[in-house]
Design a protein around this motif. Structure first.
Motif, PDB file in Angstrom:
ATOM      1  N   ALA A   1       0.799  -1.194  -0.175  1.00 18.66           N
ATOM      2  CA  ALA A   1      -0.181  -0.034   0.343  1.00 18.66           C
ATOM      3  C   ALA A   1       0.678   1.301   0.577  1.00 18.66           C
ATOM      4  O   ALA A   1       0.813   2.673  -0.492  1.00 18.66           O
ATOM      5  CB  ALA A   1      -1.080   0.157   1.153  1.00 18.66           C
TER       6      ALA A   1
ATOM      7  N   GLY B   1      -1.752  -4.370   2.132  1.00 18.43           N
ATOM      8  CA  GLY B   1      -1.678  -3.314   3.468  1.00 18.43           C
ATOM      9  C   GLY B   1      -0.971  -4.617   4.318  1.00 18.43           C
ATOM     10  O   GLY B   1       0.175  -5.245   4.140  1.00 18.43           O
TER      11      GLY B   1
ATOM     12  N   GLN C   1      -7.033   0.347   8.157  1.00 23.20           N
ATOM     13  CA  GLN C   1      -7.467  -0.786   7.459  1.00 23.20           C
ATOM     14  C   GLN C   1      -8.818  -1.454   7.544  1.00 23.20           C
ATOM     15  O   GLN C   1      -8.774  -1.933   8.490  1.00 23.20           O
ATOM     16  CB  GLN C   1      -6.057  -2.082   7.447  1.00 23.20           C
ATOM     17  CG  GLN C   1      -6.596  -3.234   7.405  1.00 23.20           C
ATOM     18  CD  GLN C   1      -5.317  -4.143   6.484  1.00 23.20           C
ATOM     19  OE1 GLN C   1      -3.841  -3.126   5.811  1.00 23.20           O
ATOM     20  NE2 GLN C   1      -4.986  -5.328   7.134  1.00 23.20           N
TER      21      GLN C   1
ATOM     22  N   SER D   1      -3.925  -3.814  -6.162  1.00 27.69           N
ATOM     23  CA  SER D   1      -4.636  -4.030  -3.370  1.00 27.69           C
ATOM     24  C   SER D   1      -5.323  -5.177  -3.598  1.00 27.69           C
ATOM     25  O   SER D   1      -5.891  -5.786  -3.539  1.00 27.69           O
ATOM     26  CB  SER D   1      -4.887  -2.818  -4.208  1.00 27.69           C
ATOM     27  OG  SER D   1      -3.977  -2.211  -3.962  1.00 27.69           O
TER      28      SER D   1
ATOM     29  N   ASP E   1      -5.291  -4.652   0.410  1.00 33.68           N
ATOM     30  CA  ASP E   1      -5.414  -3.805   1.523  1.00 33.68           C
ATOM     31  C   ASP E   1      -6.551  -3.362   2.338  1.00 33.68           C
ATOM     32  O   ASP E   1      -6.506  -2.207   3.409  1.00 33.68           O
ATOM     33  CB  ASP E   1      -4.632  -2.343   1.074  1.00 33.68           C
ATOM     34  CG  ASP E   1      -5.190  -1.610   0.288  1.00 33.68           C
ATOM     35  OD1 ASP E   1      -6.832  -1.808   0.656  1.00 33.68           O
ATOM     36  OD2 ASP E   1      -4.784  -0.753  -0.487  1.00 33.68           O
TER      37      ASP E   1
ATOM     38  N   TRP F   1      -7.624   0.036   2.133  1.00 27.98           N
ATOM     39  CA  TRP F   1      -6.308   1.223   2.817  1.00 27.98           C
ATOM     40  C   TRP F   1      -6.572   2.799   2.514  1.00 27.98           C
ATOM     41  O   TRP F   1      -6.628   3.423   2.148  1.00 27.98           O
ATOM     42  CB  TRP F   1      -5.341   0.786   3.421  1.00 27.98           C
ATOM     43  CG  TRP F   1      -4.105   1.261   3.225  1.00 27.98           C
ATOM     44  CD1 TRP F   1      -4.085   2.606   3.729  1.00 27.98           C
ATOM     45  CD2 TRP F   1      -3.309   0.935   4.015  1.00 27.98           C
ATOM     46  NE1 TRP F   1      -3.056   3.166   4.288  1.00 27.98           N
ATOM     47  CE2 TRP F   1      -2.094   2.140   4.547  1.00 27.98           C
ATOM     48  CE3 TRP F   1      -2.424  -0.570   4.459  1.00 27.98           C
ATOM     49  CZ2 TRP F   1      -0.825   2.278   5.111  1.00 27.98           C
ATOM     50  CZ3 TRP F   1      -0.993  -0.323   5.070  1.00 27.98           C
ATOM     51  CH2 TRP F   1      -0.128   0.911   5.293  1.00 27.98           C
TER      52      TRP F   1
END
Ligand code: NAD
Length: 258
Positions: free
Chosen positions: A141, A184, A218, A250, A252, A255
């Motif tokens: 991230a 993340g 997150q 991504s 994550d 995030w």
């Protein structure tokens, strides 16, 4: 035909999970990373037991271009080329910019960014000959957004995003895809170990460390697992993902949507 995957930094965490996943598909695996002789033997045996491919360990320090060259040459000569390259080795150092040690800056840029330049340039010629290749860079991230006190890490991870796009364009007509994964907070042994330590030093519960410190940014309030990252790597290496290139995925927990 049996594929060969080189995964840097695969003696622990995300890299090890990716090695396990590719081994399960029957690929030959080249492991790399630090550990005691016993730890490395255990990991090598475990990964070898997961599939029919051959598992090799190479001790290259990803901060050292000559050792990286030897890793790539060894893998190529042993298996006749590398089909899947996962650039995963990475380190972190946290300090405000004016106090950031120069040697830590140089070390993080070398391991988290320059090592991928060295592995990729060595892997491409054989991939071009086969008209097939998969390069997966484990960014973060922090390849998309920043956090304070992580200047070298964030700079390196943003850099790997640029390298990903550039190489993807150069090899787009050669059957080679180049992508980044941007996780993340992933629950690796390293992160797990920090939970009780942080609870002690901050005088809060382990649950508070997880929710109010680690997973504050997150939105799902859950760690990503190493197996989830590995499963995305398997997909990016598949033929179904042949048209995904020069981009990032991504993982994550929301995030970077904020
Ligand atoms: P980890 O510390 O569990 O594993 C890192 C691996 O890299 C180990 O095998 C270690 O031996 C190896 N390594 C470290 N320095 C090396 C060097 N100089 N040469 C060769 N190998 C070296 O870490 P992890 O959490 O699994 O991280 C793997 C990658 O994922 C890193 O690039 C990291 O930046 C990225 N990442 C991790 C998280 C997370 O929350 N854990 C989140 C986003 C991105």
């Amino acid at each position: 035909m049996t594929k060969t995957a080189v995964i840097t930094g695969s003696t622990s965490g995300i890299g090890l999970a990716i090695a396990r996943a590719f081994a399960g598909t029957g690929a030959n695996i080249v492991l790399n990373g630090f550990g005691t002789a016993d730890e490395i033997r255990t990991v090598t045996d475990e990964v070898a037991g997961l599939g029919n491919g051959t598992v090799l360990y190479h001790p290259a320090d990803m901060a050292k271009p000559d050792e990286i060259a030897d890793l790539m040459a060894t893998a190529a000569s042993r298996f006749g080329g590398i089909d899947i390259l996962v650039n995963n080795a990475g380190v972190q150092f946290v300090e405000k910019i004016e106090d950031f040690p120069v040697e830590q800056w140089d070390r993080i840029i070398a391991i988290n960014l320059s090592s991928s330049f060295h592995t990729i340039r060595a892997a491409i010629p054989a991939m071009k000959k086969k008209s097939w290749g998969r390069i997966i860079n484990i960014a973060s991230a922090h390849g998309l957004v920043a956090s304070p006190f992580k200047s070298a890490y964030v700079a390196a991870k943003h850099g790997i995003m640029g390298l990903t796009k550039t190489v993807a364009l150069e090899v787009a007509e050669n059957g080679i895809t180049v992508n980044s994964i941007c996780p993340g907070y992933v629950l690796t042994p390293l992160v797990e170990k920090q939970i009780p330590d942080q609870a002690r030093t901050r005088g809060i519960t382990e649950e508070q460390v997880i929710n109010e410190v680690m997973l504050k940014g997150q939105p799902t309030k859950k760690f990503i697992t190493v197996e989830q990252v590995a499963s995305l790597a398997l997909y990016l290496a598949s033929d179904d993902a042949a048209q995904i290139t020069g981009t990032h995925v991504s993982m994550d927990g929301g995030w970077t949507a904020q």
